[in-house]
Design an enzyme around this catalytic site. Structure first.
Site, PDB file in Angstrom:
ATOM      1  N   GLY A  31      28.579  43.530  34.582  1.00  0.00           N
ATOM      2  CA  GLY A  31      29.644  44.350  34.008  1.00  0.00           C
ATOM      3  C   GLY A  31      29.955  45.577  34.833  1.00  0.00           C
ATOM      4  CG  HIS A  37      32.141  42.796  39.592  1.00  0.00           C
ATOM      5  ND1 HIS A  37      32.124  44.149  39.357  1.00  0.00           N
ATOM      6  CD2 HIS A  37      30.842  42.415  39.712  1.00  0.00           C
ATOM      7  CE1 HIS A  37      30.874  44.574  39.322  1.00  0.00           C
ATOM      8  NE2 HIS A  37      30.071  43.559  39.539  1.00  0.00           N
TER       9      HIS A  37
HETATM   10  P1  AMP Z   1      26.520  42.899  39.764  1.00  0.00           P
HETATM   11  O1  AMP Z   1      27.390  43.113  38.565  1.00  0.00           O
HETATM   12  O2  AMP Z   1      26.289  44.129  40.566  1.00  0.00           O
HETATM   13  O3  AMP Z   1      25.271  42.123  39.448  1.00  0.00           O
HETATM   14  O4  AMP Z   1      27.375  41.955  40.729  1.00  0.00           O
HETATM   15  C1  AMP Z   1      27.863  40.714  40.294  1.00  0.00           C
HETATM   16  C2  AMP Z   1      28.336  39.941  41.502  1.00  0.00           C
HETATM   17  O5  AMP Z   1      29.381  40.658  42.149  1.00  0.00           O
HETATM   18  C3  AMP Z   1      27.222  39.739  42.537  1.00  0.00           C
HETATM   19  O6  AMP Z   1      27.317  38.430  43.067  1.00  0.00           O
HETATM   20  C4  AMP Z   1      27.551  40.781  43.568  1.00  0.00           C
HETATM   21  O7  AMP Z   1      27.083  40.456  44.857  1.00  0.00           O
HETATM   22  C5  AMP Z   1      29.062  40.778  43.519  1.00  0.00           C
HETATM   23  N1  AMP Z   1      29.585  42.037  44.065  1.00  0.00           N
HETATM   24  C6  AMP Z   1      29.137  43.295  43.781  1.00  0.00           C
HETATM   25  N2  AMP Z   1      29.797  44.200  44.523  1.00  0.00           N
HETATM   26  C7  AMP Z   1      30.682  43.516  45.292  1.00  0.00           C
HETATM   27  C8  AMP Z   1      31.638  43.892  46.271  1.00  0.00           C
HETATM   28  N3  AMP Z   1      31.820  45.151  46.628  1.00  0.00           N
HETATM   29  N4  AMP Z   1      32.369  42.908  46.858  1.00  0.00           N
HETATM   30  C9  AMP Z   1      32.186  41.607  46.519  1.00  0.00           C
HETATM   31  N5  AMP Z   1      31.293  41.186  45.597  1.00  0.00           N
HETATM   32  C10 AMP Z   1      30.547  42.132  44.996  1.00  0.00           C
END
Ligand code: AMP
Length: 283
Positions: A31, A37
């Site tokens: 989230g 995301h």
């Molecule tokens: P998180 O909510 O931080 O667990 O991230 C969920 C997904 O989004 C994970 O696969 C992350 O690697 C991806 N994600 C987070 N930040 C970025 C970003 N800046 N660019 C692309 N994907 C991202």
């Protein structure tokens, strides 16, 4: 967009979709959604018939209770963003739904890839990641899953989860989205104050500098110069690691080797906010 809080009803819905030969893309998140995301949601929407996003702040992968208690929560905005970006299903379970009593944490030995870098600095983190990822894959049974290169080591672990469990799931790794000044988008960026936000620009600056100067210096010298750049830029920064590694084994490299694909990974604290980033050096 359909919103499910319960595993049973989500499974029934997805089962009916699967019977119609629907290709399911899945984007797991914690989230506080941002454009990074959403870029994953957009790729999934293009490649699948329906896209499922999960929002669950997984307590098992936090080794630091302060980090867990201050993790941003913006569910109303998240729902609006998902609705505006072709997400078909949101799975937004409570903790009890995912971890009923006596739920145990995975304790599988994935070897070096879970012990190094994040594994070293966040003990137990990958046990928590393995537990939740396996659970979500079993509930959703997606055809394709989308993870960000921003969490490169996590992608390596997910790849192992898929292989070890014989899941018929394709792992798609998506590029890191950055702010205009180069800072990787992250849910934790919200927690930086104005001063800290300016300070952390040194993260992408240093990674791009390493990429530009790769092969110009010995690896050790390059790392030392990069570390000095960061610590001399502000006293509020504390580096957990800055490492140049082989992309497959995640083992640090000490010399340039032809044909070896490498990347640099960095984790640091700015005040009490921990940020990670990485950059591919050779492909
Ligand atoms: P998180 O909510 O931080 O667990 O991230 C969920 C997904 O989004 C994970 O696969 C992350 O690697 C991806 N994600 C987070 N930040 C970025 C970003 N800046 N660019 C692309 N994907 C991202």
């Amino acid at each position: 967009m359909k919103i499910f809080k319960e595993i049973a009803s989500l499974k029934i819905y997805l089962h009916s979709k699967r019977n119609e030969n629907t290709k399911i893309g899945f984007v797991p998140t914690m989230g506080a959604l941002h454009k990074g995301h959403i870029s994953l949601i957009n790729v999934s929407a293009k490649e699948n018939d329906i896209t499922v996003c999960s929002i669950f702040v997984n307590p098992k992968q936090f080794n630091n209770s302060y980090d867990l208690s201050t993790y941003p929560k913006t569910i109303e905005n998240d729902i609006k963003l998902l609705e505006a970006n072709n997400c078909d299903v949101l799975f937004y379970p409570d903790e009890n739904e995912i971890y009923p009593e006596h739920e145990i944490t995975a304790n599988e030995d994935f070897g070096f890839i879970t012990k190094t870098l994040e594994g070293e600095y966040r003990p137990g983190h990958f046990d928590g990641v393995i537990t939740i990822v396996k659970k979500l894959f079993e509930i959703i049974e997606p055809d394709n899953v989308y993870f960000g290169q921003k969490d490169f080591q996590q992608c390596a672990v997910v790849d192992q989860i898929i292989k070890r469990n014989d899941f018929s799931i394709q792992l798609k790794i998506c590029e890191t989205l950055r702010e205009d000044d180069g800072l990787a988008m992250s849910s934790r960026n919200i927690r930086l104050n104005d001063e800290e936000r300016k300070t952390v620009i040194i993260i992408p600056q240093t990674l791009f500098w390493i990429k530009e100067n790769y092969r110009k210096y010995k690896i050790d010298e390059l790392k030392l110069m990069a570390i000095n750049k960061i610590i001399s830029s502000s006293t509020s920064l504390k580096i957990d690691y800055l490492e140049i590694v082989d992309q497959v084994s995640l083992k640090p490299i000490t010399e340039y080797e032809k044909g070896k694909n490498t990347l640099v990974l960095l984790a640091l604290w700015c005040g009490n906010v921990r940020l990670i980033d990485n950059m591919i050096l050779t492909n």
